[in-house]
Structures are given as C-alpha cells and as structure tokens.
Design a protein around this motif. Structure first.
Motif, PDB file in Angstrom:
ATOM      1  N   UNK A 118      15.660 -33.999 -11.099  1.00 54.38           N
ATOM      2  CA  UNK A 118      16.935 -34.608 -11.485  1.00 54.38           C
ATOM      3  C   UNK A 118      16.744 -35.960 -12.164  1.00 54.38           C
ATOM      4  N   UNK A 119      15.538 -36.218 -12.664  1.00 52.97           N
ATOM      5  CA  UNK A 119      15.232 -37.450 -13.384  1.00 52.97           C
ATOM      6  C   UNK A 119      14.858 -37.130 -14.825  1.00 52.97           C
ATOM      7  N   UNK A 120      15.233 -38.021 -15.736  1.00 52.19           N
ATOM      8  CA  UNK A 120      14.850 -37.838 -17.137  1.00 52.19           C
ATOM      9  C   UNK A 120      13.338 -37.936 -17.322  1.00 52.19           C
ATOM     10  N   UNK A 121      12.618 -38.433 -16.300  1.00 50.82           N
ATOM     11  CA  UNK A 121      11.171 -38.569 -16.385  1.00 50.82           C
ATOM     12  C   UNK A 121      10.421 -37.334 -15.890  1.00 50.82           C
ATOM     13  N   UNK A 122      11.132 -36.332 -15.421  1.00 49.94           N
ATOM     14  CA  UNK A 122      10.463 -35.119 -14.954  1.00 49.94           C
ATOM     15  C   UNK A 122       9.609 -34.532 -16.080  1.00 49.94           C
ATOM     16  N   UNK A 123       8.303 -34.431 -15.832  1.00 43.43           N
ATOM     17  CA  UNK A 123       7.371 -33.913 -16.830  1.00 43.43           C
ATOM     18  C   UNK A 123       6.982 -34.890 -17.913  1.00 43.43           C
ATOM     19  N   UNK A 124       7.399 -36.156 -17.784  1.00 45.37           N
ATOM     20  CA  UNK A 124       7.138 -37.128 -18.854  1.00 45.37           C
ATOM     21  C   UNK A 124       6.278 -38.312 -18.419  1.00 45.37           C
ATOM     22  N   UNK A 125       5.820 -38.336 -17.171  1.00 51.03           N
ATOM     23  CA  UNK A 125       5.001 -39.471 -16.745  1.00 51.03           C
ATOM     24  C   UNK A 125       3.718 -39.529 -17.578  1.00 51.03           C
ATOM     25  N   UNK A 126       3.362 -40.749 -17.968  1.00 51.22           N
ATOM     26  CA  UNK A 126       2.194 -40.953 -18.818  1.00 51.22           C
ATOM     27  C   UNK A 126       2.470 -40.751 -20.291  1.00 51.22           C
ATOM     28  N   UNK A 127       3.724 -40.402 -20.618  1.00 50.80           N
ATOM     29  CA  UNK A 127       4.083 -40.181 -22.013  1.00 50.80           C
ATOM     30  C   UNK A 127       4.870 -41.360 -22.572  1.00 50.80           C
ATOM     31  N   UNK A 128       4.938 -41.422 -23.885  1.00 49.00           N
ATOM     32  CA  UNK A 128       5.689 -42.466 -24.566  1.00 49.00           C
ATOM     33  C   UNK A 128       7.185 -42.180 -24.440  1.00 49.00           C
ATOM     34  N   UNK A 129       7.937 -43.121 -23.870  1.00 47.53           N
ATOM     35  CA  UNK A 129       9.392 -42.949 -23.735  1.00 47.53           C
ATOM     36  C   UNK A 129      10.159 -44.097 -24.380  1.00 47.53           C
ATOM     37  N   UNK A 130       9.461 -45.105 -24.881  1.00 44.10           N
ATOM     38  CA  UNK A 130      10.100 -46.276 -25.492  1.00 44.10           C
ATOM     39  C   UNK A 130       9.137 -46.869 -26.514  1.00 44.10           C
ATOM     40  N   UNK A 131       9.610 -47.843 -27.271  1.00 46.87           N
ATOM     41  CA  UNK A 131       8.771 -48.476 -28.274  1.00 46.87           C
ATOM     42  C   UNK A 131       7.685 -49.346 -27.664  1.00 46.87           C
ATOM     43  N   UNK A 132       6.712 -49.712 -28.480  1.00 42.55           N
ATOM     44  CA  UNK A 132       5.558 -50.497 -28.014  1.00 42.55           C
ATOM     45  C   UNK A 132       5.972 -51.843 -27.423  1.00 42.55           C
ATOM     46  N   UNK A 133       7.113 -52.379 -27.847  1.00 47.52           N
ATOM     47  CA  UNK A 133       7.543 -53.695 -27.369  1.00 47.52           C
ATOM     48  C   UNK A 133       8.029 -53.663 -25.926  1.00 47.52           C
ATOM     49  N   UNK A 134       8.281 -52.472 -25.378  1.00 49.45           N
ATOM     50  CA  UNK A 134       8.986 -52.371 -24.112  1.00 49.45           C
ATOM     51  C   UNK A 134       8.032 -52.261 -22.929  1.00 49.45           C
ATOM     52  N   UNK A 135       8.057 -53.277 -22.071  1.00 47.41           N
ATOM     53  CA  UNK A 135       7.397 -53.251 -20.767  1.00 47.41           C
ATOM     54  C   UNK A 135       8.444 -53.629 -19.727  1.00 47.41           C
TER      55      UNK A 135
END
Length: 311
Positions: free
Chosen positions: A121-138
């Motif tokens: 139920x999270x938008x991160x399901x299956x996306x950990x370790x992947x790019x989800x935002x621009x390089x500027x974002x920490x």
C-alpha cells in the motif's frame, strides 16, 4: 498586525500560540523515557474584497518569531494580489514557497513505512534502491536537526534514529516499528506508533537538504511562471502514485520577465509529487514550515487543471 491590516483596508484573521509540554513513557519492565519541548507559532491572514495574503512561522524560541514582520508579508501579498487576473489551466513553471512544498511532501512521507511497503500500500513497493526524484533531492527523518525539537524516542520507547529516506533522488531507506523490524531481521528505527498501533512506522521530523538560491533569485530567473504561497483543500487522487489535488491560496502571482507582474485567480491542481521532485530546477535554504524543514523550490511543468473564483 490587526492595526496594520485595518490601515490598509483589510480584515485580519489569525492565531498566536505559545506553549510547552512534556511526555513520559514507562513500563513495568523498567523502560523509562521522557521528553519536553516548546513551540511558538504565529499565523496571519490578511483579507481583502478579492484578495488575501498569508504568513506563518513556527519555532521553539520566542525570539525566532516576529509577528510584525509576518503581518507585513501578509498585507503585502493581499495588496499585490488585488484585482487578480485569470490564466488558462495548463502546465507552468512554478515557484513554491516552503509552506507549499511542505503541503505536498506530507503526502509522500507515509510511503516510507516498511509495513506499508510489505503490504503493498506504499508508492515505494518494488522501488527501493531506484530513482524516484531528481539528483538535488535528499530527504531525511531527523528529530535532532536544530530547527526541529523532535521527541528522541517513539511510542514503543525505542530511541529514534536519523534515517536517510531519499539520497540524491534514490529511495534509500524505510522506517521500522519494532514488529516489522523483527520480521525483517533489522533494528527498529524508533518511528513506531506504540500501543495497539497497526499502521506501522512514520518518518517524523522530515528534513530536505537545501539549495543555495534565494526566493528572489528564483523569481528573477523566471521569464514566465507562477509563484505559489501555499495550498489548501488537498487530498489524494492516487496514493499509489502520490498524485495529489488541491487549490492555491492566499497569494498566487504571475511572474513575467523576472518580476511579479500581478496577482492571479487561484488554481486547482493535480500533481504527481515524485514527478515534481524530478523537475526541481532550484532550491533555497531550508526553513521550518508546515512541521518540516524544507526549501522553496522552482519546478517546471506543474500541472494546473482548472481555475477557481475562491479567494
């Protein structure tokens, strides 16, 4: 501040709160934790016949909140946005003030809950370790940041760790309550709700790494765009994609040739928040806004879907 509004033909609405408190957690097994903190907040809305302006500031010391300066900001926004123009819906370059950024980021944070990822139920399901935002974002969860005064333990009494959630645009880590951490064979991060909580963990005290561009320089760099003070009436359109809808409020301005040209009527928007974070061109120094430490942002291709006559 009320007099300042009256002198300019505006009505004033707002609140000033100043408080402190403490909380303790103890068990018969010998666990004991205690935390105390303080908070001061001033919020002011200056209201005209066809315009409004708003300013808000929170801090942990009275000396960090200047009500008169905030009142002047709200009055200036209300006066500048009188007789607002009307723009067609579409995708625009926008400059989001910190409160507007915090309004949007609040819809992402729950996705970093490890239990939500496990349950799909999270938008991160299956996306950990992947790019989800621009390089500027920490983005980190950090109750020890000097602008926060976060509780250093969670509802289960576990010490709260500083956790990097997004690192240079990559989904880096999740937060864990005690039960979910046990299932994964990792240490809990100290973000659990405690008690009979079935939700999991939540990344408190969000901090976004800042940039070096002032709000004024963002405006000066923009040929054509929109300045947004804040949003309201917000809700999910699609939580699994973090698509959010809402309306601009209390100071929305058209920028032309590097200057604020005029106030404009408010917009409704539908925006994919991770996509927005991939389109960040500039960021300011981060400040405490909306319970988070976030910068102002200049973003391309922000999606406004319809206009509104709401002030």
């Amino acid at each position: 501040v009320v007099r300042l509004c009256e002198e300019n033909g505006l009505r004033a609405a707002g609140a000033f709160s100043d408080g402190s408190g403490g909380g303790a957690l103890a068990t018969s097994r010998g666990l004991f934790a205690f935390h105390k903190g303080s908070n001061i907040n001033f919020s002011i809305t200056a209201l005209g016949e066809d315009s409004s302006g708003w300013a808000d500031r929170s801090a942990h010391r009275r000396s960090d909140v200047d009500p008169v300066a905030l009142g002047e900001i709200a009055v200036e926004k209300a006066l500048m946005s009188r007789e607002p123009g009307k723009l067609s819906p579409g995708k625009y370059t926008v400059i989001l003030e910190p409160d507007a950024v915090a309004d949007l980021m609040a819809f992402m944070l729950g996705g970093f809950n490890a239990l939500a990822v496990d349950e799909g139920r999270s938008f991160l399901t299956g996306k950990m370790g992947q790019k989800i935002a621009g390089d500027k974002i920490t983005l980190v969860s950090d109750p020890y940041h000097p602008l926060h005064q976060g509780r250093p333990f969670d509802g289960e009494g576990v010490p709260t760790k500083r956790v990097v959630l997004i690192e240079n645009g990559v989904a880096a880590n999740l937060v864990y309550d005690r039960l979910t951490a046990s299932k994964h064979g990792v240490e809990p991060t100290g973000h659990g709700g405690g008690g009979r909580n079935a939700y999991g963990a939540y990344p408190s005290c969000a901090v976004m790494e800042d940039g070096e561009t002032s709000l004024e320089d963002m405006i000066a760099s923009t040929d054509r765009g929109i300045l947004v003070t804040r949003f309201w009436y917000m809700n999910f359109v699609d939580p699994m994609k973090v698509i959010v809808t809402g309306m601009t409020r209390d100071g929305t301005f058209w920028i032309e040739n590097g200057k604020i040209a005029c106030g404009i009527k408010n917009f409704r928007f539908n925006q994919n928040v991770p996509d927005m974070l991939c389109s960040v061109e500039m960021m300011s120094k981060s400040v405490l806004a909306g319970g988070m430490v976030v910068p102002a942002m200049k973003v391309s291709e922000f999606n406004f879907t319809s206009g509104t006559d709401a002030i």
